[in-house]
Design an enzyme around this catalytic site. Structure first.
Site, short mmCIF file in Angstrom:
data_model
loop_
_atom_site.label_atom_id
_atom_site.label_comp_id
_atom_site.label_asym_id
_atom_site.label_seq_id
_atom_site.Cartn_x
_atom_site.Cartn_y
_atom_site.Cartn_z
N GLU A 197 51.69 24.20 29.65
CA GLU A 197 52.61 22.91 29.37
C GLU A 197 52.09 22.02 30.40
O GLU A 197 52.10 22.24 31.57
CB GLU A 197 54.05 23.00 29.27
N GLU A 227 59.91 29.44 30.86
CA GLU A 227 60.53 28.56 31.99
C GLU A 227 62.21 29.01 32.10
O GLU A 227 63.23 28.78 31.79
CB GLU A 227 60.86 27.07 31.41
C1 BGP Z 1 59.58 22.10 29.00
C2 BGP Z 1 59.73 23.04 27.79
C3 BGP Z 1 59.66 22.58 26.59
C4 BGP Z 1 59.35 20.78 26.41
C5 BGP Z 1 58.98 20.22 27.64
C6 BGP Z 1 59.18 18.78 27.62
O1 BGP Z 1 60.74 22.37 29.83
O2 BGP Z 1 59.26 24.47 27.97
O3 BGP Z 1 60.05 23.13 25.73
O4 BGP Z 1 60.57 20.63 25.74
O5 BGP Z 1 59.42 20.91 28.56
O6 BGP Z 1 60.55 18.42 27.91
P1 BGP Z 1 61.36 17.44 27.20
O7 BGP Z 1 61.31 17.64 25.72
O8 BGP Z 1 62.84 17.67 27.83
O9 BGP Z 1 60.81 16.17 27.36
#
Ligand code: BGP
Length: 454
Positions: free
Chosen positions: A354, A156
Site C-alpha cells: 500500500e 497492518e
Molecule cells: C491502511 C489500511 C487500509 C486503508 C489505508 C488508508 O492502514 O491497510 O485498509 O484504509 O490505510 O487509510 P484511511 O482509509 O484511514 O485513509
C-alpha cells in the site's frame, strides 16, 4: 531500472471494496457491526465490487495492472467456522479472471475483518482464534494455493494493535491488547508453518505498516526516542515475522506499560521455527519522535499521529514535510529511508502492498476527475522506489492503495484513493458507476513503460 518481472499492481481490501455484507451466506464481520465514525458511512455496500467484479477486472486490465492485491473475507469463506461454497466460488472466479487477464493475484488472508462470531467469544484474546485462523488459512492454501504465488498473513497488525485501545473504547488494558497481539503473532507463525510444510509453490509474509522514525532534533535523547518508537511500532512485528523473536527495546516499552504478554514455550518454538519468505509493507508517511520524560503522557493516535509512551518517546511534528488535505505528511524520500532500514535488518525481498494519497476527488460534468495531487504523490514515490531498485534493493512489486475507490477506514467515502472513481457518496449510493481518473491514464503509462515514464 525495474526488472521485467517487476509487478505493477494496486490494492484493495475485502470489507472496504466488496459490499454484499450479508449475501450468499456471508456472516457479518466486526466491520459490519462496528459503530460507524460520525458523518461517514458503513461498509455494507462499499464499492459493490461483489456485483461488479468482472467490470472491475476489465478496468484493471485496461489500466495495465500486472498484479492485484486484495484480501479474502474470512466471514465470507468460513462463516461460523463452516466452509461457504458461494463465498469460495466468488474468490475462485475472481482469481481465474485475474489470471486470464495476465494479472497476478496477491492475497491477504486477514485485513481488519474478523468474523463477528469470533469476536463474541473473545476475538484474538481467545487462543482458540489461533486455531480457527489456522483452519481457515489451511483451507485457503489447499483451495487457491496452486493459483496464488504471493500470500500475506495479517494486514497492518501493528496498526490494529496500536489502535486497539481506542477501538475498544478504552475498555481494554494494554496488557489485553498485547496479549491479543501475541496471539496474532503465534497464529501468523502457525500458518506460515502450515504453508511451508504443505509444500505450496508460492511465498508467504506479513504486511505491516512500516515507516522510518526521525528524531525531532540531533540530540542523543531524541535519537533514542526515535529508536524506541521504531522498535515499538515497526520492528516488534518484523523481528517476530522474520526471526521469530521479540524485539528487546519493544519488550522494554511493553514492560513499562505493564503489557508484557504471556508467552509459552510452545509459542516461542512456533515463532522461532516458522518465519516468512519476504516482507510486504504498507507505506504512507514517516514518523518523528522526541524524548518523553517518565512523568510525560501515554497517548494513542492514528498511523499519522502515532503513539506517545511516557519515559520513552512522544510523537513530534516534522516541519520539513508537506501534508495532504487530510493532514497526513508526504515523504517520498522517507520511502527510501524505510526500505533501506528494512533491507539492512532482514535481507529479504520486499513488496509494497500500500502507498497512496487520500483526497476529496471531484467528478466533473464531463465524467473526468482531475486528481493531479495523487499523480504527484505517486510519481514522487515511484521515483524514490526506482532509486532503491538502482541501489540494489530487491523489490517484487509496487501496489498503491487503491485500485478503485474504497471506503476509507476512518473517513468514509469522502476520502478517496483509487485510480477508478466510484460514483457514490457517504449517504447516497447513486449509480455506483465507474469513471477513470486522470491518475488512471498516468499510471497506465508508468506501467507500459515499466516505470521509465513517470
Ligand atoms: C491502511 C489500511 C487500509 C486503508 C489505508 C488508508 O492502514 O491497510 O485498509 O484504509 O490505510 O487509510 P484511511 O482509509 O484511514 O485513509
Amino acid at each position: 531500472m525495474f526488472n521485467k518481472n517487476f509487478l505493477w499492481g494496486a490494492s484493495t481490501s475485502a470489507y472496504q471494496v466488496e459490499g454484499a455484507w450479508n449475501e450468499d451466506g456471508k456472516e457479518p464481520s466486526v466491520q459490519d457491526v462496528r459503530q460507524v465514525p460520525k458523518d461517514t458511512t458503513d461498509f455494507k455496500v462499499a464499492a459493490d465490487h461483489y456485483h461488479h467484479w468482472q467490470e472491475d477486472v476489465a478496468l484493471f486490465k485496461e489500466l495495465g495492472l500486472t498484479a492485484y492485491r486484495f484480501s479474502i473475507s474470512w466471514s465470507r469463506v468460513m462463516p461460523n467456522g463452516k466452509v461457504n461454497p458461494k463465498g469460495v466460488a466468488f474468490y475462485s472466479q475472481l482469481i481465474d479472471e485475474l489470471k486470464k487477464n495476465g494479472i497476478e493475484p496477491i492475497v491477504t488472508v486477514f485485513h481488519f475483518d474478523l468474523p463477528a462470531s469470533l469476536k463474541e467469544v473473545g476475538g484474538w484474546g481467545n487462543r482458540q482464534t489461533i486455531d480457527a485462523f489456522a483452519t481457515y488459512c489451511h483451507f485457503l492454501f489447499d483451495t487457491f494455493g496452486d493459483r496464488v504465488t504471493y500470500w500475506q498473513t495479517i494486514n497492518e497488525q501493528n496498526m490494529l494493535t496500536l489502535a486497539g485501545k481506542l477501538l475498544s473504547g478504552n475498555q481494554k488494558s494494554w496488557k489485553d491488547i498485547f496479549q491479543e497481539n501475541h496471539h496474532m503473532l503465534v497464529a501468523q507463525a502457525k500458518v506460515m508453518g502450515i504453508y511451508h510444510d504443505g509444500g505450496y509453490p508460492g511465498k508467504i509474509g506479513p504486511a505491516p505498516n512500516i515507516c522510518a522514525v526521525y528524531p525531532a532534533t540531533s540530540s542523543a535523547e531524541d535519537q533514542l526516542a526515535a529508536d524506541y518508537m521504531s522498535a515499538f511500532r515497526n520492528w516488534l512485528y518484523l523481528d517476530a515475522a522474520v526471526y521469530g523473536i521479540y524485539n528487546v527495546q519493544a519488550l522494554e516499552v511493553l514492560r513499562s506499560l505493564d503489557a508484557e504478554p504471556e508467552i509459552t514455550e510452545e509459542d516461542r518454538k512456533m515463532m522461532k521455527e516458522n518465519t516468512c519468505d519476504y516482507v510486504a509493507f504498507n507505506y504512507y508517511n514517516t514518523a518523528c519522535a522526541k524524548a518523553n520524560p517518565v512523568s510525560g503522557t501515554t497517548e494513542q493516535g492514528d498511523q499519522q499521529k502515532g503513539l506517545t509512551v511516557a519515559g520513552y518517546f512522544a510523537s513530534a511534528e516534522n516541519p520539513t514535510l508537506p501534508k495532504t488535505e487530510f493532514g497526513w505528511t508526504i515523504d517520498p524520500v522517507g520511502l527510501r529511508v524505510t526500505a533501506h532500514q528494512i533491507y539492512s535488518r532482514y535481507h529479504l525481498p520486499m513488496l509494497i502492498t500500500e502507498n497512496g494519497l487520500g483526497g476529496r476527488d471531484v467528478l466533473e460534468e464531463d465524467g473526468t476527475i482531475h486528481d493531479n495531487y495523487r499523480i504527484d504523490y505517486l510519481r514522487d514515490h515511484i521515483v524514490e522506489l526506482k532509486k532503491c531498485v538502482d541501489e540494489g534493493l530487491p523489490f517484487i512489486g509496487y501496489c498503491p492503495w487503491s485500485a478503485i475507490d474504497v471506503i476509507s477506514t476512518h473517513e468514509g467515502m469522502r476520502k478517496r484513493y483509487g485510480f477508478i472513481y466510484v460514483n457514490r457518496s457517504d449517504f447516497d449510493l447513486k449509480d455506483l458507476k465507474r469513471y477513470k481518473k486522470d491518475s488512471f491514464y498516468w499510471y497506465q503509462t508508468v506501467i507500459s513503460s515499466n516505470g521509465q515514464t513517470v
